[in-house]
Design a protein around this motif. Sequence first.
Motif, PDB file in Angstrom:
ATOM      1  N   ASN A 172       0.863  -1.168   0.000  1.00  0.00           N
ATOM      2  CA  ASN A 172       0.000   0.000   0.000  1.00  0.00           C
ATOM      3  C   ASN A 172       0.902   1.221   0.000  1.00  0.00           C
ATOM      4  N   TYR A 173       0.575   2.210  -0.841  1.00  0.00           N
ATOM      5  CA  TYR A 173       1.413   3.403  -0.964  1.00  0.00           C
ATOM      6  C   TYR A 173       0.591   4.673  -0.786  1.00  0.00           C
ATOM      7  N   ALA A 174       1.243   5.680  -0.248  1.00  0.00           N
ATOM      8  CA  ALA A 174       0.648   7.002  -0.266  1.00  0.00           C
ATOM      9  C   ALA A 174       0.609   7.482  -1.715  1.00  0.00           C
ATOM     10  N   TYR A 175      -0.406   8.250  -2.027  1.00  0.00           N
ATOM     11  CA  TYR A 175      -0.560   8.721  -3.409  1.00  0.00           C
ATOM     12  C   TYR A 175       0.664   9.516  -3.860  1.00  0.00           C
ATOM     13  N   SER A 176       1.241  10.259  -2.938  1.00  0.00           N
ATOM     14  CA  SER A 176       2.349  11.155  -3.287  1.00  0.00           C
ATOM     15  C   SER A 176       3.622  10.419  -3.684  1.00  0.00           C
ATOM     16  N   VAL A 177       3.718   9.138  -3.368  1.00  0.00           N
ATOM     17  CA  VAL A 177       4.948   8.400  -3.678  1.00  0.00           C
ATOM     18  C   VAL A 177       4.732   7.286  -4.693  1.00  0.00           C
ATOM     19  N   LYS A 178       3.493   7.052  -5.085  1.00  0.00           N
ATOM     20  CA  LYS A 178       3.210   5.987  -6.047  1.00  0.00           C
ATOM     21  C   LYS A 178       3.979   6.211  -7.339  1.00  0.00           C
ATOM     22  N   GLY A 179       4.580   5.138  -7.826  1.00  0.00           N
ATOM     23  CA  GLY A 179       5.343   5.220  -9.061  1.00  0.00           C
ATOM     24  C   GLY A 179       6.789   5.650  -8.869  1.00  0.00           C
ATOM     25  N   ARG A 180       7.101   6.163  -7.675  1.00  0.00           N
ATOM     26  CA  ARG A 180       8.480   6.593  -7.402  1.00  0.00           C
ATOM     27  C   ARG A 180       9.154   5.737  -6.337  1.00  0.00           C
ATOM     28  N   PHE A 181       8.381   5.297  -5.343  1.00  0.00           N
ATOM     29  CA  PHE A 181       8.918   4.494  -4.247  1.00  0.00           C
ATOM     30  C   PHE A 181       8.442   3.059  -4.393  1.00  0.00           C
ATOM     31  N   THR A 182       9.301   2.125  -3.952  1.00  0.00           N
ATOM     32  CA  THR A 182       8.942   0.716  -3.944  1.00  0.00           C
ATOM     33  C   THR A 182       9.310   0.106  -2.608  1.00  0.00           C
ATOM     34  N   ILE A 183       8.328  -0.519  -1.973  1.00  0.00           N
ATOM     35  CA  ILE A 183       8.572  -1.197  -0.703  1.00  0.00           C
ATOM     36  C   ILE A 183       8.691  -2.691  -0.983  1.00  0.00           C
ATOM     37  N   SER A 184       9.624  -3.327  -0.287  1.00  0.00           N
ATOM     38  CA  SER A 184       9.807  -4.767  -0.421  1.00  0.00           C
ATOM     39  C   SER A 184      10.284  -5.315   0.910  1.00  0.00           C
ATOM     40  N   MET A 226      13.644   4.524  -2.998  1.00  0.00           N
ATOM     41  CA  MET A 226      13.068   5.827  -3.304  1.00  0.00           C
ATOM     42  C   MET A 226      13.778   6.404  -4.520  1.00  0.00           C
ATOM     43  N   ASN A 227      13.042   6.571  -5.593  1.00  0.00           N
ATOM     44  CA  ASN A 227      13.574   7.132  -6.839  1.00  0.00           C
ATOM     45  C   ASN A 227      12.901   8.464  -7.145  1.00  0.00           C
ATOM     46  N   SER A 228      13.509   9.216  -8.033  1.00  0.00           N
ATOM     47  CA  SER A 228      12.956  10.513  -8.451  1.00  0.00           C
ATOM     48  C   SER A 228      12.578  11.363  -7.246  1.00  0.00           C
ATOM     49  N   LEU A 229      13.483  11.438  -6.310  1.00  0.00           N
ATOM     50  CA  LEU A 229      13.210  12.157  -5.070  1.00  0.00           C
ATOM     51  C   LEU A 229      12.997  13.645  -5.315  1.00  0.00           C
ATOM     52  N   LYS A 230      12.112  14.215  -4.508  1.00  0.00           N
ATOM     53  CA  LYS A 230      11.771  15.631  -4.596  1.00  0.00           C
ATOM     54  C   LYS A 230      12.068  16.303  -3.264  1.00  0.00           C
ATOM     55  N   PRO A 231      12.268  17.619  -3.259  1.00  0.00           N
ATOM     56  CA  PRO A 231      12.479  18.314  -1.981  1.00  0.00           C
ATOM     57  C   PRO A 231      11.343  18.057  -0.989  1.00  0.00           C
ATOM     58  N   ASP A 232      10.115  17.880  -1.465  1.00  0.00           N
ATOM     59  CA  ASP A 232       8.986  17.598  -0.574  1.00  0.00           C
ATOM     60  C   ASP A 232       9.112  16.252   0.124  1.00  0.00           C
ATOM     61  N   ASP A 233       9.994  15.397  -0.329  1.00  0.00           N
ATOM     62  CA  ASP A 233      10.215  14.110   0.337  1.00  0.00           C
ATOM     63  C   ASP A 233      11.113  14.237   1.564  1.00  0.00           C
ATOM     64  N   THR A 234      11.664  15.418   1.779  1.00  0.00           N
ATOM     65  CA  THR A 234      12.522  15.643   2.934  1.00  0.00           C
ATOM     66  C   THR A 234      11.746  15.431   4.222  1.00  0.00           C
ATOM     67  N   ALA A 235      12.255  14.535   5.071  1.00  0.00           N
ATOM     68  CA  ALA A 235      11.566  14.190   6.323  1.00  0.00           C
ATOM     69  C   ALA A 235      12.423  13.199   7.095  1.00  0.00           C
ATOM     70  N   VAL A 236      12.006  12.952   8.318  1.00  0.00           N
ATOM     71  CA  VAL A 236      12.532  11.813   9.063  1.00  0.00           C
ATOM     72  C   VAL A 236      11.642  10.618   8.734  1.00  0.00           C
ATOM     73  N   TYR A 237      12.237   9.550   8.296  1.00  0.00           N
ATOM     74  CA  TYR A 237      11.506   8.345   7.911  1.00  0.00           C
ATOM     75  C   TYR A 237      11.592   7.322   9.032  1.00  0.00           C
ATOM     76  N   TYR A 238      10.423   6.820   9.419  1.00  0.00           N
ATOM     77  CA  TYR A 238      10.318   5.864  10.515  1.00  0.00           C
ATOM     78  C   TYR A 238       9.810   4.523   9.994  1.00  0.00           C
ATOM     79  N   CYS A 239      10.519   3.492  10.366  1.00  0.00           N
ATOM     80  CA  CYS A 239      10.074   2.131  10.070  1.00  0.00           C
ATOM     81  C   CYS A 239       9.114   1.688  11.171  1.00  0.00           C
ATOM     82  N   HIS A 240       8.121   0.904  10.823  1.00  0.00           N
ATOM     83  CA  HIS A 240       7.268   0.313  11.848  1.00  0.00           C
ATOM     84  C   HIS A 240       7.071  -1.170  11.536  1.00  0.00           C
TER      85      HIS A 240
END
Length: 112
Positions: free
Chosen positions: A55-67, A79-93
């Motif tokens: 399941n993907y957030a709409y904003s990352v579909k087609g650019r990010f792949t989870i496996s 994470m491909n085709s990264l954009k400045p809006d992707d800047t964040a702290v990323y948390y695994c759960h």
Amino acid sequence: QVQLVESGGGLVQAGGSLRLSCAASGSIATMGWYRQAPGKQRELVATITSGGSTNYAYSVKGRFTISRDNAKNTVYLQMNSLKPDDTAVYYCHADSIWGRFWGQGTQVTVSS
């Protein structure tokens, strides 16, 4: 209890790529990634079940792949085709019979 160890964050230029990894101890079901940018709420990025449903957030579909590698209890976020809006702290759960557990977070910064 489940412990999560994340790696792979960093600084990249817009259009670039990064790969995040998160290794979990213990038996887990769904794993995924959320992110939190400064001044914003934590938001879902992507999730993957033990059976491989994603399941993907709409904003990352087609650019990010989870496996995930179930043998290693590890989830990846390419994470491909990264954009400045992707800047964040990323948390695994990770979700287990004991509840939801979180990693310590890894910073991803995308420069324009």
